[in-house]
Design an enzyme around this catalytic site. Sequence first.
Site, PDB file in Angstrom:
ATOM      1  CG  ASN A 163      -0.267   3.754  11.170  1.00 38.43           C
ATOM      2  OD1 ASN A 163       0.741   3.725  11.904  1.00 38.43           O
ATOM      3  ND2 ASN A 163      -0.245   3.011  10.130  1.00 38.43           N
ATOM      4  CB  SER A 213      -6.327  -4.083   0.304  1.00 37.00           C
ATOM      5  OG  SER A 213      -6.811  -3.449   1.239  1.00 37.00           O
ATOM      6  N   GLY A 229      -5.099   4.643  -2.640  1.00 36.57           N
ATOM      7  CA  GLY A 229      -6.041   4.553  -3.481  1.00 36.57           C
ATOM      8  C   GLY A 229      -6.868   3.356  -3.568  1.00 36.57           C
ATOM      9  CD  GLU A 230     -11.254   0.179  -3.186  1.00 39.38           C
ATOM     10  OE1 GLU A 230     -11.140   0.425  -2.106  1.00 39.38           O
ATOM     11  OE2 GLU A 230     -11.095  -0.628  -3.993  1.00 39.38           O
ATOM     12  CB  SER A 281     -10.572  -1.788   4.220  1.00 36.16           C
ATOM     13  OG  SER A 281      -9.244  -2.067   3.726  1.00 36.16           O
ATOM     14  CG  LEU A 282     -15.549  -5.729   8.154  1.00 36.11           C
ATOM     15  CD1 LEU A 282     -16.431  -5.568   7.199  1.00 36.11           C
ATOM     16  CD2 LEU A 282     -15.521  -6.930   9.048  1.00 36.11           C
ATOM     17  CG  HIS A 283     -11.441  -0.498   9.049  1.00 33.31           C
ATOM     18  ND1 HIS A 283     -10.401  -1.316   9.250  1.00 33.31           N
ATOM     19  CD2 HIS A 283     -11.473  -0.345   7.698  1.00 33.31           C
ATOM     20  CE1 HIS A 283      -9.419  -1.075   7.977  1.00 33.31           C
ATOM     21  NE2 HIS A 283     -10.189  -0.617   7.053  1.00 33.31           N
ATOM     22  CD  GLU A 304       4.516   9.094   0.380  1.00 33.70           C
ATOM     23  OE1 GLU A 304       4.496  10.156   0.307  1.00 33.70           O
ATOM     24  OE2 GLU A 304       4.058   8.076   1.139  1.00 33.70           O
ATOM     25  CB  CYS A 334       2.760  -1.193   0.477  1.00 33.32           C
ATOM     26  SG  CYS A 334       1.176  -0.407   0.839  1.00 33.32           S
TER      27      CYS A 334
END
Length: 382
Positions: A313, A213, A181-182, A235-237, A105, A120
């Site tokens: 989300n 990212s 995906g990475e 992407s730390l989080h 997508e 994106c």
Amino acid sequence: MTALASSASPASNAKRTNLLGLSRDQMEAFFVSIGEKKFRATQMMKWIHHEGCDNFDAMTNLSKPLRTRLAEVAEIQGPSVVYEGASKDGTRKWVLEVEGGSYVETVLIPSENGSRRTLCVSSQVGCTLDCSFCSTGKQGFQRNLTAAEIIGQVWVASRSAGPRKDGISRPVTNVVMMGMGEPLLNYDNVVPAMKLMLDDTAYGLSKRRVTLSTSGVVPMIDKLGDELDVSLAISLHAANDELRNELVPLNRKYNIRALLDACQRYLAKGAERRVVTIEYTLIKDVNDQQAHAEQLAALLKELPCKINLIPFNPFPHSGYETPSRNQAMRFQQWLYDLGYTAPIRMTRGDDIDAACGQLVGRVKDKTRRHERYIQSIQIDAD
Ligand code: SAH
Ligand code: SF4
């Protein structure tokens, strides 16, 4: 280059070279391999990426014999669009079928004032890294996307607006590699695709407007910095290793210190003064408390960066919840008091299931999956 030359061979039954995913260097090598001049690469790239053309016959500045030859040895094969939807806030989404019956997508998100349209883009079908709060991770890993399938997402979105004409605004102004995906675990396909995003004869986006990212594949951040100077998002989080190990299992291999050091090295290689974007998904009672904000601010003291807060989300069986709006704003205020202006990135395109972190191929089994998939997303789009 040998591979290109052999796949471009006119021998019958030889697989045709898909020109869609070739970077400029690769396109030049292709033309040389069929005995043509390098400058044909520029003509071809403009046809493919500016005009959205996938038919050699329409390429009127190429001689008839060359067009015939190209049809024998090459093709321009984009992903096929199985669904296209628009949500109330102007977000558009395409579901693309790629070779092997998988779906990816891609989502085009307009900014509030309409000046930016950010695409994106996905880099893999599924993901191996299994972050605990990510629906793509839960889906498992199917395969890497090819360069043609990655740039094909930009091609499809751009093409939907018709051929590009000078003076007319671009359909896609920014790209973020934040879909499924990475990207740094599919480096060899992601880099040629990103080069096309930046190349003037393809999409001509400035490197500030193209963002990769990553959840923190440290050696590949170094490699990327040697080759490209695109914007980097991390992407730390979580601001401590114990919590990050839980949320982003890759942290056990490359911990926070190693990751932030890699960010510093990446910035040092760039030509301009740049910052890293820190992505922080806010998860209720997991990483949204004042102590977390304080840890985060202390951790990032030395790194030129901006922080994006993304409310989690939700998806079925995740086991996590989204913090209230008030809690997200409190977290933002704590950071502000510590010297950081951190926007809360609003979820967009919710009504078509296009929000960040939601880019999941829903149907995992092969049984009637195409049919059921289309049905489910059509219901979402209503
Ligand atoms: N693999 C890369 C890029 C794709 S994920 C990466 O992890 O950076 C894009 C962003 O969406 C990442 O910041 C990721 O952490 C975030 N994300 C994933 N699942 C999410 C969810 N359920 N809610 C909010 N953000 C999510
Ligand atoms: Fe993979 Fe990124 Fe999802 Fe983690 S957040 S599982 S790295 S797509």
